[in-house]
Design an enzyme around this catalytic site. Sequence first.
Site, PDB file in Angstrom:
ATOM      1  N   ASP A 149       0.875  -1.161   0.000  1.00  0.00           N
ATOM      2  CA  ASP A 149       0.000   0.000   0.000  1.00  0.00           C
ATOM      3  C   ASP A 149       0.924   1.226   0.000  1.00  0.00           C
ATOM      4  OD1 ASP A 149      -2.380   1.600   0.564  1.00  0.00           O
ATOM      5  OD2 ASP A 149      -1.547   1.791   2.578  1.00  0.00           O
ATOM      6  N   ASP A 201       0.041   5.103   0.938  1.00  0.00           N
ATOM      7  CA  ASP A 201      -0.120   6.031   2.071  1.00  0.00           C
ATOM      8  C   ASP A 201      -0.149   5.263   3.391  1.00  0.00           C
ATOM      9  OD1 ASP A 201      -0.291   8.364   0.549  1.00  0.00           O
ATOM     10  OD2 ASP A 201      -2.413   8.073   0.169  1.00  0.00           O
ATOM     11  N   SER A 242      -5.025   5.511  -4.106  1.00  0.00           N
ATOM     12  CA  SER A 242      -4.783   6.907  -4.472  1.00  0.00           C
ATOM     13  C   SER A 242      -4.588   7.087  -5.971  1.00  0.00           C
ATOM     14  CB  SER A 242      -3.556   7.445  -3.739  1.00  0.00           C
ATOM     15  OG  SER A 242      -3.272   8.741  -4.210  1.00  0.00           O
ATOM     16  N   ASP A 299      -1.617  -0.518   6.015  1.00  0.00           N
ATOM     17  CA  ASP A 299      -1.793   0.175   7.300  1.00  0.00           C
ATOM     18  C   ASP A 299      -3.277   0.323   7.650  1.00  0.00           C
ATOM     19  OD1 ASP A 299      -2.239   2.130   5.228  1.00  0.00           O
ATOM     20  OD2 ASP A 299      -2.244   3.633   6.822  1.00  0.00           O
TER      21      ASP A 299
END
Length: 210
Positions: A8, A10, A115, A169
């Site tokens: 991932d 961010d 994103s 996260d």
Amino acid sequence: MIKGIIFDLDGVICFTDKLHFAAWKQAVEPLGIAFDEQTNDKLRGVSREQSLEIILRQNNVTLPAERKAAICRVKNEIYKSLLCDMSPADVESDVRQTLIELNKLGVKLAVGSSSKNTKFILRRLDLTKFFDAVVDGEMILRTKPDPEVFLKAAELLCLSPCDCLVVEDAVSGIDAGNAGGFVTVGIGAAANYSATRHPIRKLSEVLTLV
Ligand code: B16
Ligand code: MG
């Protein structure tokens, strides 16, 4: 045996949480819509459009589609101007060193992010060169917890999900990884999530899993 890792973006490779927070605040507060850190926590791993839906729901506000699209556009303009202040020096040395080591080991690497700014961020941080594949919010129809983003990344790496780690996260990202049949690794908030297969405290700990 683990042959690939899908990261991932961010909250794993870079930390743009504060920038998303500042941009949403500047975009919605002038409209009389409240936004705080607690709501921001709920937006982790969630697409821009769904993020706005969450913010509006918290405020009991409904808006027509054109207004929502305009707010998302404004938020992204602010967010992108904040991203322009980021440089390669903003990458944590543990993160850069981990990517260097994984490249040396020949593990295939991909990014799987919700994103739509993924490629822009990777370029600003000089990280593009480490990855064999990048799948971002522009390339998927369904956002996490749907596994589409990670399945597409595994396909581009020519690997089966069960041979890949997914490092996340966000709880929604761990759910997406598990739903796709990946071996999930949780960092930050996801390290404390019960469905996370391997919790880690810093990224270099993935080196012990390959
Ligand atoms: P954008 P990830 C996610 O990225 C962020 O966690 C989330 O907060 C953001 O709303 C989403 O990207 C969309 O970002 O507005 O740049 O398209 O964690 O999946 O890498
Ligand atoms: Mg994330």
